[in-house]
Design a protein around this motif. Structure first.
Motif, PDB file in Angstrom:
ATOM      1  N   ARG A  63      -8.441   2.474   0.939  1.00 52.70           N
ATOM      2  CA  ARG A  63      -8.890   1.829   2.496  1.00 52.70           C
ATOM      3  C   ARG A  63      -8.889   3.199   3.362  1.00 52.70           C
ATOM      4  NH1 ARG A  63      -5.713  -0.125   6.591  1.00 52.70           N
ATOM      5  NH2 ARG A  63      -4.077   0.222   6.235  1.00 52.70           N
ATOM      6  N   LYS A  78       0.520   5.087   1.580  1.00 55.09           N
ATOM      7  CA  LYS A  78      -0.140   5.355   2.761  1.00 55.09           C
ATOM      8  C   LYS A  78       0.104   6.852   2.951  1.00 55.09           C
ATOM      9  CE  LYS A  78      -0.846   1.458   5.749  1.00 55.09           C
ATOM     10  NZ  LYS A  78       0.354   1.131   6.760  1.00 55.09           N
ATOM     11  N   GLU A  89     -11.066   3.356  -4.102  1.00 58.32           N
ATOM     12  CA  GLU A  89     -10.293   2.582  -3.896  1.00 58.32           C
ATOM     13  C   GLU A  89      -9.803   1.645  -2.270  1.00 58.32           C
ATOM     14  OE1 GLU A  89     -10.048  -0.571  -6.240  1.00 58.32           O
ATOM     15  OE2 GLU A  89     -12.224  -0.039  -6.864  1.00 58.32           O
ATOM     16  N   GLU A 132       0.995  -1.805   0.038  1.00 56.29           N
ATOM     17  CA  GLU A 132       0.084   0.049  -0.476  1.00 56.29           C
ATOM     18  C   GLU A 132       0.493   1.323   0.112  1.00 56.29           C
ATOM     19  OE1 GLU A 132      -3.734  -1.397   2.780  1.00 56.29           O
ATOM     20  OE2 GLU A 132      -2.141  -0.964   3.393  1.00 56.29           O
TER      21      GLU A 132
END
Length: 73
Positions: free
Chosen positions: A51, A28, A49, A26
């Protein structure tokens, strides 16, 4: 992930710097609290998409078990 590509990428919402999380694949943004997935080596930089990160994760805090080990008995 290619270091040059990572250096060019910014958060699509705030234009802020992203941190690469290799373990979770990911990118971030701690300011917005979003983690953008990397699928098949391609960053998916779409808000829908992403999180939403937990408060502790956003603040960069360690897990409770790590905190317990750092405290004197």
């Amino acid at each position: 992930m290619d270091k040059q590509l990572l250096a060019m990428l910014v958060c699509p919402l705030c234009q802020g710097k992203l941190k690469y999380d290799r373990d979770n694949a990911e990118l971030k943004c701690h300011y917005d609290g979003l983690a953008f997935p990397i699928r098949d080596g391609i960053p998916v930089m779409l808000e829908e998409e992403a999180r939403v990160m937990s408060v502790d994760e956003k603040l960069g805090k360690t897990s409770p078990s790590d905190d317990d080990r750092s405290r004197p008995a």
